[in-house]
Design an enzyme around this catalytic site. Structure first.
Site, PDB file in Angstrom:
ATOM      1  N   ARG A 164     -39.175 -62.015  41.948  1.00  0.00           N
ATOM      2  CA  ARG A 164     -38.432 -62.342  40.734  1.00  0.00           C
ATOM      3  C   ARG A 164     -39.368 -62.971  39.704  1.00  0.00           C
ATOM      4  O   ARG A 164     -39.272 -62.719  38.523  1.00  0.00           O
ATOM      5  CB  ARG A 164     -37.262 -63.270  41.058  1.00  0.00           C
ATOM      6  CG  ARG A 164     -35.993 -62.526  41.470  1.00  0.00           C
ATOM      7  CD  ARG A 164     -36.229 -61.484  42.563  1.00  0.00           C
ATOM      8  NE  ARG A 164     -35.023 -60.801  42.972  1.00  0.00           N
ATOM      9  CZ  ARG A 164     -34.164 -61.258  43.881  1.00  0.00           C
ATOM     10  NH1 ARG A 164     -34.406 -62.391  44.527  1.00  0.00           N
ATOM     11  NH2 ARG A 164     -33.089 -60.565  44.179  1.00  0.00           N
ATOM     12  N   ASP A 193     -38.848 -56.912  45.730  1.00  0.00           N
ATOM     13  CA  ASP A 193     -37.414 -56.901  45.435  1.00  0.00           C
ATOM     14  C   ASP A 193     -37.222 -55.960  44.254  1.00  0.00           C
ATOM     15  O   ASP A 193     -38.145 -55.219  43.895  1.00  0.00           O
ATOM     16  CB  ASP A 193     -36.920 -58.328  45.134  1.00  0.00           C
ATOM     17  CG  ASP A 193     -35.482 -58.530  45.582  1.00  0.00           C
ATOM     18  OD1 ASP A 193     -34.600 -57.828  45.046  1.00  0.00           O
ATOM     19  OD2 ASP A 193     -35.225 -59.371  46.469  1.00  0.00           O
ATOM     20  N   HIS A 268     -32.167 -53.778  47.424  1.00  0.00           N
ATOM     21  CA  HIS A 268     -33.122 -54.628  46.692  1.00  0.00           C
ATOM     22  C   HIS A 268     -34.464 -53.933  46.516  1.00  0.00           C
ATOM     23  O   HIS A 268     -35.510 -54.570  46.626  1.00  0.00           O
ATOM     24  CB  HIS A 268     -33.310 -55.958  47.433  1.00  0.00           C
ATOM     25  CG  HIS A 268     -32.196 -56.946  47.174  1.00  0.00           C
ATOM     26  ND1 HIS A 268     -32.092 -57.652  45.998  1.00  0.00           N
ATOM     27  CD2 HIS A 268     -31.141 -57.323  47.927  1.00  0.00           C
ATOM     28  CE1 HIS A 268     -31.024 -58.433  46.041  1.00  0.00           C
ATOM     29  NE2 HIS A 268     -30.417 -58.255  47.205  1.00  0.00           N
ATOM     30  N   GLU A 334     -27.279 -57.480  51.060  1.00  0.00           N
ATOM     31  CA  GLU A 334     -26.625 -57.111  49.794  1.00  0.00           C
ATOM     32  C   GLU A 334     -26.843 -55.649  49.390  1.00  0.00           C
ATOM     33  O   GLU A 334     -27.239 -55.374  48.263  1.00  0.00           O
ATOM     34  CB  GLU A 334     -27.128 -58.026  48.673  1.00  0.00           C
ATOM     35  CG  GLU A 334     -26.784 -59.473  48.916  1.00  0.00           C
ATOM     36  CD  GLU A 334     -27.244 -60.398  47.788  1.00  0.00           C
ATOM     37  OE1 GLU A 334     -26.450 -61.242  47.375  1.00  0.00           O
ATOM     38  OE2 GLU A 334     -28.398 -60.281  47.343  1.00  0.00           O
ATOM     39  N   TYR A 425     -30.619 -73.426  50.579  1.00  0.00           N
ATOM     40  CA  TYR A 425     -31.155 -72.703  49.419  1.00  0.00           C
ATOM     41  C   TYR A 425     -31.719 -73.712  48.416  1.00  0.00           C
ATOM     42  O   TYR A 425     -30.984 -74.429  47.752  1.00  0.00           O
ATOM     43  CB  TYR A 425     -30.063 -71.818  48.795  1.00  0.00           C
ATOM     44  CG  TYR A 425     -30.041 -70.431  49.427  1.00  0.00           C
ATOM     45  CD1 TYR A 425     -30.230 -70.288  50.803  1.00  0.00           C
ATOM     46  CD2 TYR A 425     -29.867 -69.278  48.665  1.00  0.00           C
ATOM     47  CE1 TYR A 425     -30.238 -69.031  51.393  1.00  0.00           C
ATOM     48  CE2 TYR A 425     -29.876 -68.016  49.252  1.00  0.00           C
ATOM     49  CZ  TYR A 425     -30.063 -67.904  50.616  1.00  0.00           C
ATOM     50  OH  TYR A 425     -30.079 -66.662  51.200  1.00  0.00           O
ATOM     51  N   THR A 476     -36.498 -67.047  43.175  1.00  0.00           N
ATOM     52  CA  THR A 476     -37.135 -67.531  41.949  1.00  0.00           C
ATOM     53  C   THR A 476     -36.611 -66.884  40.666  1.00  0.00           C
ATOM     54  O   THR A 476     -37.327 -66.806  39.680  1.00  0.00           O
ATOM     55  CB  THR A 476     -38.665 -67.342  42.047  1.00  0.00           C
ATOM     56  OG1 THR A 476     -38.952 -65.954  42.305  1.00  0.00           O
ATOM     57  CG2 THR A 476     -39.253 -68.191  43.153  1.00  0.00           C
TER      58      THR A 476
HETATM   59  C1  ACM Z   1     -30.064 -63.449  50.127  1.00  0.00           C
HETATM   60  O1  ACM Z   1     -29.965 -64.578  49.626  1.00  0.00           O
HETATM   61  N1  ACM Z   1     -29.652 -62.388  49.452  1.00  0.00           N
HETATM   62  C2  ACM Z   1     -30.599 -63.245  51.456  1.00  0.00           C
END
Ligand code: ACM
Ligand code: ZN
Length: 768
Positions: A164, A193, A268, A334, A425, A476
């Site tokens: 990011r 990503d 991703h 995701e 996190y 980030t």
């Molecule tokens: C994540 O935070 N998408 C693993």
């Protein structure tokens, strides 16, 4: 006689004071630490001694000599005749685990004993934390002491997202240095990503020549960045060459840190697809993403195309050749599976392999990759979504959407690493949020991290061995500079270090704060950015015996709280908080934390309470609310605080069930109306109940139905919405009230979770 007693007491106190002053500030707290009287003077005359046969210790020794020199200017010698020595000893019979060590500081002699390299490095780290981190002309005294120490968990992880935003090798080394100082041993390197591919792959040069560069929109906040337009200059980015990566791996290994590389798949992956569009379902060309917006772009590899698997295997082969780590992280989180639903190749694969749906297609993808990784003698680890559609036979799970995935995997005898969003996190706010750098959201304070317990109660004794440890993640999107990276991990990483290293009995929040001061000095000396901690007052309602009170809490052990209840801005002449106080009328509490006479908040914490007949009343649920949404505890529905649009505070959530709450008003009261607030948040799978039924009772046994109120909010309304379900009662008498919010049959048509269980969120049952 009197003077004699006084003398004796003060002598003992002085002695205790002396020892207390000498007590070092080691983080994480060692398992056993015994202080003795006296101290060892560290100076140029000290020589490090170890046997020639233990040549493998040389990098650790060089690291220690360089570190001492950097802090103090002192240059220790190596294997020189000297009457003052630091002696290293390897002893396989030591009754400690492989990373444990014993450290003994005594007259003219310091000894570190360990089973191997890791323990020697950790003995050095503890020793380094006994001398001042600030340059001084005073003598460097290391107190006589005996330490016996070993980690509680084997996975003590820190993650860093370099996609990011890109961070240079120098920052990566700083990150590794910080990890090493606090005995963290696993660096999870998120190397790619949607917004950038960061690792050189020789066979696919476009991954970095194209995939590592995007249009520079760093002046814009992440979520507001528009998609790049053809012709715009992709000037922002960077990547690590394989040479740089080798150097960083070696740098980490000296510090007993394993680097676990993450190569994201199957989602991703928009940056890789921008380099090689043929890897997506559509095959359409695209530019690397600049932020979170990916309309009309492919983020997933095509799971129906064998060429994708050949590509992945080539990439993984180069990755495995570089990284000695046993675990290879393959992402898996995701995945938006809508492309797969529309893709002929993906659908053909589903048919051919006899898969039920796209979840099983993802599982097919991961299992096929796992076979390849296992064939190279390595193991797969992935985010908890890899459980959906069936977990690969030998895969480890990183539990980030709470602990649920980790619990499920451990019960199935799979290894897990706990990294739940709350509190692991570190891209979430740690203080404020006023005055803090803009963050992605959340509120993971130092104390929340410190109080984290990586083994959930749901995992029984026998399965606890599958919890490898815990990790903090640093995404980030909102972190653009090296200084910001430091700020977000310091000091929260120190709290996590104690969580994953020290035994629960050795943890102590107040003492941790005492020790932290020494480390803040060290950060100052080294010019590192860090947060001084969370000083926001936590205004917490408590209901007991049908009475609501409020409690004010600050995380700072040495601070005082001042508050008002008349709307005025509090200052140091306001009320000093002593103990909880009752709420008897509608009012607003405002509170500040004051440390050493200084107000520590840019803005006071503030909470309004609106009184009603049920305030402070006991609530019982037929089905318990989720432990992930505890809000203010069991009586959240009657705490006088209404939930706002953010679902992370004040709301009780129930997953895949009706919400049935019964309130005991304590005595029969005349009731004019009953209201229950419900929340819809489409993106978080939270929907309005189909209806709410209201009942009343005098005895808590026999209930009379008042009314059933149907929902009229469209389920496809995407904006977060609160609806009050309300019934008028024309002054009926009742002691008990029961509200039943009836679940919908699943997430609505067109929703990513169509047909899957939805959440009901409720807050405040208002009785008037
Ligand atoms: C994540 O935070 N998408 C693993
Ligand atoms: Zn496809």
């Amino acid at each position: 006689m009197k003077t004699c007693v006084a003398f004796f007491i003060s002598f003992v106190m002085l002695q205790q004071l002396g020892i207390a002053q000498l007590k070092p500030s080691i983080i994480p707290q060692p398992v056993k630490l015994v202080m003795n009287k006296g101290s060892f003077q560290l100076d140029q005359g000290v020589s490090i001694k170890y046997q020639a046969s233990q040549l493998s210790l040389k990098p650790a020794v060089d690291y220690f000599i360089a570190s001492i020199n950097e802090i103090s200017g002192i240059k220790l010698s190596l294997n020189k005749p000297s009457n003052k020595t630091i002696e290293l000893k390897i002893d396989q019979n030591l009754k400690l685990n492989t990373e444990g060590y014993e450290l003994k500081v005594s007259d003219q002699h310091i000894q570190i004993t360990a089973k191997g390299y890791a323990g020697i490095i950790y003995g050095f780290q503890s020793l380094l934390q006994t001398i001042p981190q600030v340059r001084t002309n005073a003598k460097l005294e290391i107190p006589y002491m005996e330490i016996s120490d070993e980690p509680r968990f084997q996975w003590r992880g820190m993650h860093l997202d370099v996609s990011r935003h890109f961070f240079p090798p120098s920052l990566v080394k700083t990150y590794i240095d910080l990890m090493a100082a606090y005995k963290m041993n696993t660096f999870h390197w998120h190397l790619g990503d949607d917004q950038g591919w960061r690792i050189e792959i020789k066979k696919y040069p476009k991954l970095t020549s194209t995939g590592a560069w995007r249009v520079d929109q760093n002046a814009l906040v992440w979520g507001t960045r528009p998609q790049a337009l053809p012709g715009e200059d992709p000037s922002y980015g960077g990547f690590y060459t394989q040479e740089q990566i080798k150097e960083i791996i070696a740098y980490a290994a000296i510090r007993n840190i394993t680097i676990v590389p993450e190569i994201e798949m199957p989602g991703h992956s928009a940056a890789a697809i921008s380099a090689y569009p043929e890897l997506s379902c559509s095959g359409k060309p695209q530019l690397p993403m600049t932020g979170g917006n990916y309309k009309d772009m492919s983020s997933n590899y095509c799971a129906g195309n064998d060429a994708v698997f050949h590509f992945m295997e080539d990439v993984l082969s180069e990755v495995i050749n570089l990284f000695p780590s046993k675990f290879i992280h393959i992402g898996g989180d995701e995945v938006d599976k809508t492309d797969w639903q529309k893709c002929a190749k993906c659908q053909a694969r589903i048919k051919k392999e006899g898969l039920k749906n796209e979840d099983e297609l993802q599982s097919y993808f991961i299992k096929r990759i796992e076979k390849f990784i296992n064939s190279k003698n390595r193991k797969v680890i992935g985010w908890d979504e890899i459980l959906e559609g069936g977990l690969a036979p030998d895969a480890a799970v990183m539990s980030w959407r709470g602990e649920k995935g980790g619990i499920e995997a451990a019960k199935m005898n799979h290894f897990v690493v706990m990294t739940p969003g709350n509190p692991c996190y570190f891209d979430h706010y740690q203080a404020g949020p006023e005055g803090e750098p803009l963050a992605i959201g959340g509120f993971n304070t130092l104390k929340k991290v410190y109080d984290y317990e990586p083994i959930p109660k749901e995992i029984n004794q026998e399965k606890q061995q599958f919890v490898l440890g815990a990790q903090a993640n640093l995404w980030t999107e909102f972190i653009t500079t090296s200084g910001a990276v430091e700020y977000m991990v310091l000091p929260r990483m120190l709290a996590l270090a104690e969580v994953v290293w020290s035994p629960v009995e050795a943890k102590n929040w107040n003492d941790f704060n005492r020790r932290l001061k020494y480390h803040f000095n060290a950060f100052d000396q080294k010019g590192l950015h860090y947060s001084p901690g969370n000083f926001t007052v936590d205004i917490r309602p408590i209901s007991k015996n049908n009475q609501l009170s409020v409690e004010l809490l600050t995380e700072s052990p040495e601070a005082k709280i001042y508050y008002t209840t008349d709307g005025a801005v509090p200052n140091i002449s306001s009320n000093t908080y002593q103990q909880s106080f009752p709420i008897t009328s509608s009012l607003t509490v405002k509170a500040i934390t004051v440390l050493n006479g200084k107000i520590m908040n840019l803005k006071p914490a503030e909470q309004s309470f609106a009184t009603h007949l049920a305030m402070g009343a006991e609530v019982t649920y037929k089905t318990a609310y989720s432990k992930y949404y505890p809000a203010n505890g069991p009586n959240t529905l009657t705490d006088g605080i209404r939930g706002k649009l953010s679902h992370s505070q004040s709301w009780h959530g129930i997953d895949n069930n009706d919400l049935t709450a019964t309130i005991d008003l304590g005595k029969s009261k005349e009731i004019k109306s009953i209201t229950i607030g419900c929340l819809q948040n489409y993106n978080s799978w939270i929907f309005m109940p189909a209806s709410v039924q209201f009942e009343i009772s005098e005895d808590g046994q026999n209930f009379t139905l008042l009314s059933k109120v149907d929902n009229d909010i469209p389920l496809d309304l995407k904006a977060a919405t609160i609806k009050d379900f309300k019934v008028m009662t024309s002054g009926k008498q009742a002691r008990y009230i029961r509200a039943t919010a009836q679940k919908i049959e699943g997430c609505p048509k067109g929703h990513p979770g169509e047909g899957k269980p939805a959440w009901i969120f409720a807050d405040e049952i208002i009785v008037e």
